[in-house]
Design an enzyme around this catalytic site. Structure first.
Site, short mmCIF file in Angstrom:
data_model
loop_
_atom_site.label_atom_id
_atom_site.label_comp_id
_atom_site.label_asym_id
_atom_site.label_seq_id
_atom_site.Cartn_x
_atom_site.Cartn_y
_atom_site.Cartn_z
N ARG A 10 3.98 -0.85 -1.16
CA ARG A 10 3.78 -1.92 -2.39
C ARG A 10 2.35 -2.54 -2.36
O ARG A 10 1.82 -3.03 -3.35
CB ARG A 10 4.73 -2.89 -2.76
CG ARG A 10 5.81 -2.30 -3.00
CD ARG A 10 7.10 -3.28 -3.42
NE ARG A 10 6.78 -4.19 -4.32
CZ ARG A 10 7.27 -5.36 -4.40
NH1 ARG A 10 8.36 -5.57 -3.96
NH2 ARG A 10 6.90 -6.27 -5.44
N CYS A 11 1.70 -2.54 -1.25
CA CYS A 11 0.21 -3.01 -0.86
C CYS A 11 -0.84 -1.93 -1.31
O CYS A 11 -0.83 -0.93 -0.71
CB CYS A 11 0.43 -3.52 0.45
SG CYS A 11 -1.23 -4.31 0.85
N SER A 12 -1.79 -2.13 -2.06
CA SER A 12 -2.90 -1.46 -2.41
C SER A 12 -3.72 -1.33 -1.15
O SER A 12 -4.19 -0.10 -0.78
CB SER A 12 -3.76 -1.90 -3.57
OG SER A 12 -4.36 -3.27 -3.12
#
Length: 112
Positions: A10-12
């Site tokens: 979920r982390c860019s």
């Protein structure tokens, strides 16, 4: 070369770092979704030592749960990270050449 990434999909920044690993020829990537399979306190301590970082530098300060650890020592921070992996700044990448925090993602190129 094998690279292990402690990854949060979920982390860019984590996704960007993973893309760098996948696009680098000859790199076999092992993905550890650390929220599902958290590293132990001892593993975290070892990773930060190998990266030349303190546990405080590996603390995800953007998390509300990190606020109580503002003045804490590294031992308390490591205990908190092991108990609540959302406190771990991501992504951490490990290769035979060392450990880097992928912030910015390009830093992982130093160990590829």
């Amino acid at each position: 070369m094998k690279a292990t990434i402690y990854h949060n999909p979920r982390c860019s920044k984590s996704r960007e770092t993973l893309a760098i690993l996948h696009e680098t020829p000859g790199v076999e990537v092992e993905i550890v979704e650390y929220l599902k399979t958290p590293p132990s306190r001892d593993t975290l301590k070892d990773l930060y030592q190998r990266a030349g970082m303190t546990a405080r530098e590996g603390l995800r300060i953007a998390e509300d749960a990190a606020k109580p650890f503002k003045g804490a020592d590294d031992a308390a921070i490591l205990d908190a990270m092991a108990a609540n992996p959302t406190l771990i700044e991501r992504p951490l990448v490990v290769t035979e050449k060392g450990v880097r925090l992928g912030r910015p993602p390009e830093k992982v190129r130093e160990i590829l």
